[in-house]
Motif scaffolding. Structure first.
Motif, PDB file in Angstrom:
ATOM      1  N   SER A   1     -10.521  -9.905  12.929  1.00 31.90           N
ATOM      2  CA  SER A   1     -10.904  -8.639  12.296  1.00 31.90           C
ATOM      3  C   SER A   1      -9.781  -7.610  12.346  1.00 31.90           C
ATOM      4  CB  SER A   1     -12.157  -8.069  12.982  1.00 31.90           C
ATOM      5  OG  SER A   1     -11.905  -7.771  14.343  1.00 31.90           O
ATOM      6  N   THR A   2      -8.768  -7.861  13.176  1.00 30.40           N
ATOM      7  CA  THR A   2      -7.620  -6.965  13.262  1.00 30.40           C
ATOM      8  C   THR A   2      -6.914  -6.854  11.925  1.00 30.40           C
ATOM      9  OG1 THR A   2      -7.320  -7.653  15.560  1.00 30.40           O
ATOM     10  CG2 THR A   2      -5.486  -6.480  14.528  1.00 30.40           C
ATOM     11  N   PHE A   3      -6.975  -7.907  11.121  1.00 30.78           N
ATOM     12  CA  PHE A   3      -6.243  -7.938   9.859  1.00 30.78           C
ATOM     13  C   PHE A   3      -7.093  -7.502   8.668  1.00 30.78           C
ATOM     14  CE2 PHE A   3      -4.906 -11.651  12.530  1.00 30.78           C
ATOM     15  CZ  PHE A   3      -3.755 -11.048  13.050  1.00 30.78           C
TER      16      PHE A   3
ATOM     17  N   ILE B   1      -6.002  -4.634   5.918  1.00 27.48           N
ATOM     18  CA  ILE B   1      -5.105  -4.831   4.778  1.00 27.48           C
ATOM     19  C   ILE B   1      -5.708  -5.754   3.721  1.00 27.48           C
ATOM     20  CG2 ILE B   1      -3.029  -4.439   6.163  1.00 27.48           C
ATOM     21  CD1 ILE B   1      -2.647  -7.483   6.199  1.00 27.48           C
ATOM     22  N   GLU B   2      -6.994  -6.082   3.847  1.00 30.48           N
ATOM     23  CA  GLU B   2      -7.618  -6.996   2.896  1.00 30.48           C
ATOM     24  C   GLU B   2      -7.650  -6.409   1.475  1.00 30.48           C
ATOM     25  OE1 GLU B   2      -8.749 -10.202   2.987  1.00 30.48           O
ATOM     26  OE2 GLU B   2      -7.641 -10.173   4.870  1.00 30.48           O
ATOM     27  N   PHE B   3      -7.667  -5.065   1.375  1.00 31.43           N
ATOM     28  CA  PHE B   3      -7.719  -4.455   0.041  1.00 31.43           C
ATOM     29  C   PHE B   3      -6.456  -4.756  -0.762  1.00 31.43           C
ATOM     30  CE2 PHE B   3      -5.363  -1.421   2.544  1.00 31.43           C
ATOM     31  CZ  PHE B   3      -4.473  -0.835   1.660  1.00 31.43           C
ATOM     32  N   LEU B   4      -5.351  -5.116  -0.075  1.00 36.47           N
ATOM     33  CA  LEU B   4      -4.096  -5.406  -0.764  1.00 36.47           C
ATOM     34  C   LEU B   4      -4.118  -6.756  -1.464  1.00 36.47           C
ATOM     35  CD1 LEU B   4      -1.520  -4.192   1.921  1.00 36.47           C
ATOM     36  CD2 LEU B   4      -2.088  -3.075  -0.236  1.00 36.47           C
TER      37      LEU B   4
ATOM     38  N   HIS C   1       0.326  -8.724   0.713  1.00 40.40           N
ATOM     39  CA  HIS C   1      -0.725  -8.953   1.714  1.00 40.40           C
ATOM     40  C   HIS C   1      -0.276  -9.980   2.743  1.00 40.40           C
ATOM     41  CE1 HIS C   1      -4.258 -11.211   3.213  1.00 40.40           C
ATOM     42  NE2 HIS C   1      -4.798 -10.008   3.338  1.00 40.40           N
ATOM     43  N   ALA C   2       0.358 -11.068   2.281  1.00 46.41           N
ATOM     44  CA  ALA C   2       0.811 -12.124   3.191  1.00 46.41           C
ATOM     45  C   ALA C   2       1.906 -11.623   4.122  1.00 46.41           C
ATOM     46  CB  ALA C   2       1.303 -13.315   2.376  1.00 46.41           C
ATOM     47  N   VAL C   3       2.823 -10.808   3.589  1.00 41.25           N
ATOM     48  CA  VAL C   3       3.928 -10.286   4.412  1.00 41.25           C
ATOM     49  C   VAL C   3       3.401  -9.349   5.493  1.00 41.25           C
ATOM     50  CG1 VAL C   3       5.988  -8.825   4.387  1.00 41.25           C
ATOM     51  CG2 VAL C   3       5.666 -10.559   2.615  1.00 41.25           C
TER      52      VAL C   3
END
Length: 289
Positions: free
Chosen positions: A74-76, A79-82, A90-92
């Motif tokens: 859930s820490t990531f 940035i899911e909106f990217l 998003h991957a970077v």
């Protein structure tokens, strides 16, 4: 036997770290590595690092030497909106956040508060990393090593005590995972290929799951590796067989015959039950041929 000899062998206690960028509870191979390492007298602590999810098997949870430490996915989510705007961006960003989280976690597992040891903190002796995906983990471990060396230099402590080995377990090849979406000659696939090549050169030792992969790694990446076939621990396998035997669905008779009469030497599930399962899955001669 997992790692080549190094200055770390001079320590009285060893701390092994096993890392998989996946659910630790769904990674039996890495759990088996942790269990095997914990069985060695030279190993004082084993840290199993992976994503949160399923609980590990009883051999892991009941072993006092093994600490199950999880990364919270859930820490990531921030940035899911990217993902809808740029999958590359998003991957970077996710890779950067993952590297930072792993560095923080490596410092945590080596700290006094984590080990709860009267001897204080236990420096990491060696790290096993499952590939794929190992590229962000390799980057995190080398940055962690650099920070540890910098701290040792600033505090005038022994650098030899901070040395640790890095071993990669080649479970698969990361760049081949993109074959479903991209052509093998796509620039992204080629970048991943060369990143894995660089990662292989930075490792201190390697092992893999098959002789074919060992040959491929030697031919394409020029690295020697040791083959460790997937073999489940006896305790887990025997429990699995016992659970099947106790299952009411396969404990009765078929056509008046005893269950043991239709069980072969390699499987405790009756031949008729396996045949019915294949029929339901449409694995028939007409469908396959």
């Amino acid at each position: 036997e997992y790692f080549p000899s190094s200055s770390t062998t001079k320590r009285k206690t060893h701390h092994a770290v096993v890392i998989v960028l996946g659910d630790s509870g769904r990674s039996p191979r890495m759990q088996f590595h942790a269990q095997s390492l914990a069985g060695l007298d030279e190993i004082h602590r084993v840290s199993l690092i992976g994503y949160s999810g399923e609980e590990c098997n009883a051999a892991i949870t009941s072993n006092k030497k093994i600490r199950d430490c999880r990364l919270d996915a859930s820490t990531f989510h921030c940035i899911e909106f990217l993902r809808g705007y740029s999958s590359l961006l998003h991957a970077v960003l996710k890779g950067i956040l993952l590297v930072l989280a792993l560095i923080r976690l490596l410092f945590f597992v080596a700290s006094r508060s984590y080990t709860s040891s009267h001897d204080g903190s236990i420096p990491i002796s060696f790290i096993i990393i499952q590939n794929p995906p190992a590229t962000p983990v390799i980057l995190a471990t080398y940055l962690y090593r650099a920070l540890v060396y910098l701290y040792a230099f600033c505090t005038f402590s022994s650098l030899s005590a901070q040395t640790f080995s890095i071993c990669i377990d080649w479970h698969n090849l990361g760049f081949t995972l993109y074959y479903d979406r991209y052509n093998p000659t796509h620039f992204l696939v080629r970048i991943c290929y060369y990143l894995e090549f660089l990662m292989a050169q930075l490792s201190d030792s390697n092992f893999c799951v098959s002789s074919a992969m060992r040959k491929w790694l030697l031919t394409n990446y020029a690295i020697n590796s040791t083959v460790f076939y997937d073999r489940p621990p006896k305790s887990v396998f025997q429990k699995f067989r016992a659970d099947i035997v106790k299952n009411d669905d396969i404990s009765g008779d078929i056509d008046g015959k005893g269950a043991d009469s239709e069980v072969d030497s390699c499987c405790c599930v009756r031949l008729a039950d396996r045949h019915n399962l294949l029929q339901r899955l449409d694995f028939t001669d007409a469908a396959l041929f």
